[in-house]
Design a protein around this motif. Sequence first.
Motif, PDB file in Angstrom:
ATOM      1  N   ASN A   1      -4.576 -12.451   7.144  1.00 34.51           N
ATOM      2  CA  ASN A   1      -3.311 -11.753   7.400  1.00 34.51           C
ATOM      3  C   ASN A   1      -3.325 -10.402   6.693  1.00 34.51           C
ATOM      4  O   ASN A   1      -4.049 -10.228   5.713  1.00 34.51           O
ATOM      5  CB  ASN A   1      -2.143 -12.589   6.875  1.00 34.51           C
ATOM      6  N   PRO A   2      -2.487  -9.467   7.160  1.00 35.56           N
ATOM      7  CA  PRO A   2      -2.479  -8.170   6.477  1.00 35.56           C
ATOM      8  C   PRO A   2      -1.843  -8.310   5.100  1.00 35.56           C
ATOM      9  O   PRO A   2      -1.102  -9.258   4.850  1.00 35.56           O
ATOM     10  CB  PRO A   2      -1.590  -7.305   7.388  1.00 35.56           C
ATOM     11  N   VAL A   3      -2.130  -7.378   4.250  1.00 33.50           N
ATOM     12  CA  VAL A   3      -1.437  -7.377   2.962  1.00 33.50           C
ATOM     13  C   VAL A   3       0.033  -7.044   3.218  1.00 33.50           C
ATOM     14  O   VAL A   3       0.361  -6.325   4.165  1.00 33.50           O
ATOM     15  CB  VAL A   3      -2.048  -6.336   1.991  1.00 33.50           C
ATOM     16  N   LEU A   4       0.903  -7.609   2.398  1.00 34.43           N
ATOM     17  CA  LEU A   4       2.322  -7.255   2.485  1.00 34.43           C
ATOM     18  C   LEU A   4       2.528  -6.086   1.535  1.00 34.43           C
ATOM     19  O   LEU A   4       2.603  -6.262   0.322  1.00 34.43           O
ATOM     20  CB  LEU A   4       3.188  -8.461   2.098  1.00 34.43           C
ATOM     21  N   GLN A   5       2.522  -4.897   2.119  1.00 33.91           N
ATOM     22  CA  GLN A   5       2.576  -3.694   1.285  1.00 33.91           C
ATOM     23  C   GLN A   5       3.982  -3.109   1.311  1.00 33.91           C
ATOM     24  O   GLN A   5       4.446  -2.633   2.346  1.00 33.91           O
ATOM     25  CB  GLN A   5       1.572  -2.659   1.808  1.00 33.91           C
ATOM     26  N   ARG A   6       4.650  -3.172   0.155  1.00 33.76           N
ATOM     27  CA  ARG A   6       5.990  -2.572   0.053  1.00 33.76           C
ATOM     28  C   ARG A   6       5.834  -1.210  -0.598  1.00 33.76           C
ATOM     29  O   ARG A   6       5.191  -1.102  -1.649  1.00 33.76           O
ATOM     30  CB  ARG A   6       6.897  -3.429  -0.807  1.00 33.76           C
ATOM     31  N   ALA A   7       6.449  -0.193   0.007  1.00 29.48           N
ATOM     32  CA  ALA A   7       6.310   1.136  -0.605  1.00 29.48           C
ATOM     33  C   ALA A   7       7.437   2.059  -0.186  1.00 29.48           C
ATOM     34  O   ALA A   7       7.833   2.078   0.975  1.00 29.48           O
ATOM     35  CB  ALA A   7       4.972   1.758  -0.184  1.00 29.48           C
ATOM     36  N   SER A   8       7.973   2.786  -1.139  1.00 25.99           N
ATOM     37  CA  SER A   8       8.708   4.009  -0.803  1.00 25.99           C
ATOM     38  C   SER A   8       7.795   5.157  -1.275  1.00 25.99           C
ATOM     39  O   SER A   8       7.293   5.933  -0.472  1.00 25.99           O
ATOM     40  CB  SER A   8      10.090   4.060  -1.465  1.00 25.99           C
ATOM     41  N   THR A   9       7.494   5.177  -2.562  1.00 25.78           N
ATOM     42  CA  THR A   9       6.610   6.232  -3.090  1.00 25.78           C
ATOM     43  C   THR A   9       5.164   6.009  -2.663  1.00 25.78           C
ATOM     44  O   THR A   9       4.651   4.895  -2.709  1.00 25.78           O
ATOM     45  CB  THR A   9       6.652   6.233  -4.633  1.00 25.78           C
ATOM     46  N   VAL A  10       4.548   7.101  -2.268  1.00 27.08           N
ATOM     47  CA  VAL A  10       3.118   7.089  -1.948  1.00 27.08           C
ATOM     48  C   VAL A  10       2.481   8.238  -2.731  1.00 27.08           C
ATOM     49  O   VAL A  10       3.018   9.349  -2.729  1.00 27.08           O
ATOM     50  CB  VAL A  10       2.905   7.304  -0.435  1.00 27.08           C
ATOM     51  N   LEU A  11       1.388   7.964  -3.419  1.00 29.36           N
ATOM     52  CA  LEU A  11       0.709   9.031  -4.166  1.00 29.36           C
ATOM     53  C   LEU A  11      -0.422   9.601  -3.326  1.00 29.36           C
ATOM     54  O   LEU A  11      -1.202   8.844  -2.739  1.00 29.36           O
ATOM     55  CB  LEU A  11       0.159   8.492  -5.484  1.00 29.36           C
TER      56      LEU A  11
END
Length: 386
Positions: A27-37
């Motif tokens: 399964n895909p990773v569950l990636q939570r993000a608002s900030t992206v570097l």
Amino acid sequence: MVEKPDHLATRLSHAARDEALTQGGVNPVLQRASTVLVASADDLYDPDTWTYGRHGTATHRALKEALSELENAPCCALVSSGLLACTLPFMAFAEPGDHVLVSDNVYGPTRRFCDRFLRRWGCEVEYIDPTIGGDIETRIRPNTRLVFLESPGSLTFEIADVPAIAAVCRRAGVISVIDNTWSAGVFLKPIELGIDVSVQSTSKYVSGSADTLGGALFTRSDRLASKLKDAASDLGLSVSPDDAYLILRGLRTLPLRLERHGASGLKVAHWLQGRAEVARILHPALETDPFHKLWKRDFTGAAGLFGCCLSPDLAGRTSQFLDQLKLFGLGFSWGGFESLVIHCDPQLKRAASASVGLEGPLLRFSIGLEEPDDLIADLRQAFDSL
Ligand SMILES: Cc1ncc(COP(=O)(O)O)c(C=O)c1O
């Protein structure tokens, strides 16, 4: 192994399994993000660099990749509800002064959006008979921008002549859009039939567990995809990665579940047809249905959602019947594992024709994944109690 298997179930099982999306799992990773570097200062303003969570994460990318298999469309956009999937094309393509044609059988909130928001926006909304077919040509004006269909209608189950309407739209340079939630993209491939944009509520069959909301839009046109993307971005739309994850989890098993929904739905529909309390079943996969021929031509299967018109003498007793049911929940949604029923008369609206033309009260059943004989027994005891 062949590069791209023909069967949808196989493609959905293997889609979006790239190591970059799964990090070794299936399964895909569950990636939570608002900030992206980003890596360097120059990247901050590079339009091709991922700079913010609202633009989606690896989880959204995985869902989009897998959904693209469903409707054979390379461009897929995600939104946070099916209603937004229906309304976004109007906001993306229609401008003040434009005329839009909308099938008279559309889902109530889509209609409400047209009547309130779109009219305030300065568009002229004209409702058309869902059976209009190629005669839609007579309704096209120089300022007609968009045609919106829902087939089958999710309350009254008319099937539109999709290829005929799409062909007229192509010739006239009008954008055609269809709400394809009933077929879930498994049984009808609108884009292959010439439609420009197919939309779905993924809250229904795709997610299948009645616990998440989502919508998806599909097109093969880069130009239309880019306008949809701009509208979504201008409006600040975003989808939670947790919802995207759940929708993808449902999508993997969609063809199997839908087959069972369809078979159980037909079994229950046939049983209802034999009851004296029932005037008519609205189900395009029944040979007696007026839309059966069109359905057979364009669809490869049936979902588990259909209508049931009770005999007119039960007009005052619909609620009494529904309240007797033990296994059917009373709920507006559909496409989940649980069977549901509603009575529809309070929400039936028509502008292009005088009325829907039904003999008696209309019920809508969503047949879930229970054993159909248990559902039939439940219906029998509710009828017998009347
Ligand atoms: C045909 C149809 N389209 C769109 C929608 C909207 O979907 P959502 O509930 O995900 O906003 C629904 C919801 O019931 C529907 O029945």
